[in-house]
Design an enzyme around this catalytic site. Sequence first.
Site, PDB file in Angstrom:
ATOM      1  NE  ARG A  35      18.408 -79.727  23.405  1.00  0.00           N
ATOM      2  CZ  ARG A  35      19.284 -78.959  22.796  1.00  0.00           C
ATOM      3  NH1 ARG A  35      19.626 -77.802  23.324  1.00  0.00           N
ATOM      4  NH2 ARG A  35      19.829 -79.335  21.667  1.00  0.00           N
ATOM      5  CE  LYS A 197      27.415 -73.659   2.583  1.00  0.00           C
ATOM      6  NZ  LYS A 197      28.296 -72.888   3.446  1.00  0.00           N
ATOM      7  N   GLY A 353      19.689 -81.206  13.425  1.00  0.00           N
ATOM      8  CA  GLY A 353      19.237 -79.847  13.115  1.00  0.00           C
ATOM      9  C   GLY A 353      17.946 -79.694  12.362  1.00  0.00           C
ATOM     10  N   GLY A 376      24.720 -81.843  16.926  1.00  0.00           N
ATOM     11  CA  GLY A 376      26.123 -82.157  16.642  1.00  0.00           C
ATOM     12  C   GLY A 376      26.495 -83.568  17.074  1.00  0.00           C
TER      13      GLY A 376
HETATM   14  P1  AMP Z   1      21.626 -78.352   6.534  1.00  0.00           P
HETATM   15  O1  AMP Z   1      21.878 -77.534   7.772  1.00  0.00           O
HETATM   16  O2  AMP Z   1      22.836 -78.610   5.713  1.00  0.00           O
HETATM   17  O3  AMP Z   1      20.818 -79.593   6.816  1.00  0.00           O
HETATM   18  O4  AMP Z   1      20.746 -77.416   5.581  1.00  0.00           O
HETATM   19  C1  AMP Z   1      19.435 -77.064   5.882  1.00  0.00           C
HETATM   20  C2  AMP Z   1      19.046 -75.927   4.997  1.00  0.00           C
HETATM   21  O5  AMP Z   1      19.147 -76.316   3.651  1.00  0.00           O
HETATM   22  C3  AMP Z   1      17.617 -75.448   5.195  1.00  0.00           C
HETATM   23  O6  AMP Z   1      17.646 -74.170   5.755  1.00  0.00           O
HETATM   24  C4  AMP Z   1      17.042 -75.441   3.776  1.00  0.00           C
HETATM   25  O7  AMP Z   1      16.323 -74.268   3.476  1.00  0.00           O
HETATM   26  C5  AMP Z   1      18.281 -75.508   2.910  1.00  0.00           C
HETATM   27  N1  AMP Z   1      18.009 -76.059   1.587  1.00  0.00           N
HETATM   28  C6  AMP Z   1      17.417 -77.218   1.281  1.00  0.00           C
HETATM   29  N2  AMP Z   1      17.280 -77.355  -0.045  1.00  0.00           N
HETATM   30  C7  AMP Z   1      17.791 -76.243  -0.618  1.00  0.00           C
HETATM   31  C8  AMP Z   1      17.919 -75.790  -1.968  1.00  0.00           C
HETATM   32  N3  AMP Z   1      17.494 -76.527  -2.969  1.00  0.00           N
HETATM   33  N4  AMP Z   1      18.471 -74.590  -2.162  1.00  0.00           N
HETATM   34  C9  AMP Z   1      18.902 -73.860  -1.111  1.00  0.00           C
HETATM   35  N5  AMP Z   1      18.826 -74.236   0.184  1.00  0.00           N
HETATM   36  C10 AMP Z   1      18.267 -75.416   0.438  1.00  0.00           C
END
Ligand code: AMP
Length: 395
Positions: A35, A197, A353, A376
């Site tokens: 940064r 999610k 992220g 964000g």
């Molecule tokens: P996000 O912050 O929503 O982009 O989520 C990122 C996280 O999703 C990472 O830490 C990954 O390990 C997790 N992730 C990706 N694929 C899977 C999966 N199939 N099952 C569980 N966690 C997952």
Amino acid sequence: MNQLNDQNFQNQRAIIRVDFNVPLNEKLEVTDATRIVAAKPTIDYVLQQGGSCVLLSHLGRPKHQEPEFSLKNIVATVSEILGCEVLFSEHCVGPEAEALAQALQPGQVLLMENLRYHPEETKGDVDFAQQLAALGSIYINDAFGTAHRAHASTTIIAQFFEGKKCFGQLLKKEVDAIEKVMKNGASPVLAILGGAKISSKITIIESLLDKVDHLLIGGGMVYTFIKAQGGSIGNSICEDEYGDYALELMEKAAAKGVQLHLPEDVVAGDDFSDGANRKIFPVNAIEAGWEGMDAGPKSVLRFKELITTCRTILWNGPLGVFEFPSFAKGTIAVGEAIGEATRAGAFSLVGGGDSVAAVKQFGLETQMSYISTGGGAMLESLEGKILPGIAALDQ
Ligand code: AMP
């Protein structure tokens, strides 16, 4: 857009809101200076044009004035990166801060103490913003990472600089990169959304449906879609309450002519660990006791074919549990395919992220057209929101 080169910096003190919210280790040393490096071009520009710089930033989330959050800890690193002496002010507002700012000569840089030592900063307090405004004659916002916050130093301060405010080079690059995808991307436009999610990505998905030709869904989100369609997902993560939404989304995508791509096979583990036993299943026939943790080989092949035919690519979220090397293959393969498409002339933007973390971890940084510095802020831009820090510069 109010550009940096619209302003005359000769003998002027520029207040630059930078994002020096960098990670420090227990010895309070900077462990990732990305940064600070990213803020250098704007600072250099002002100095070259005969101005001086008053740098404002926050660091972490201090509750009181804890010394571990002092920007004094990063002065040496900032000085090394800028290649010049960096003066430090123990206060960011008040008579001492103003006196130090007023004493600045052209070519000098002054870093002010952590803005968030004052609760007024995050409250967007107008008096506090006015005190900050007293530190200089031109205001530059170069902190994309906080542009989605209506804080005193990112948004409120701008009202005191009618005609004397502008985008920093980093902020402009970020805004341009997002516009290249969301407004004027060459087609076919592809968005790759992964991560854990679906609930945290709904607004993004909705906004992207109006912009893209292809939407590739990967990672943990997949299983909510598959279960809603009647598939067996074993122990894979799933947000049952979003099942109806997932079905609705598939209909919406079809109605808008967006092709939705889900993996056809997955690499599953019998435990949520790197050392788990692995087995490949069709995505809708995962046995009990197994959890989908990465895209399978057939899916990876198909995804690669798709990616290399697209001319604008947005990537947000890993395709699997990339933190475990045993389940990182899909994420790496997709990253490499984006690199290949980029070399062939596509514009690729990685943001938000964990996908940025994955790109860095797998050494793919140089293969992407642009990697966003703001988590964000990037996500809110993708949701179609106008960021307050950016709107304040345009008013
Ligand atoms: P996000 O912050 O929503 O982009 O989520 C990122 C996280 O999703 C990472 O830490 C990954 O390990 C997790 N992730 C990706 N694929 C899977 C999966 N199939 N099952 C569980 N966690 C997952």
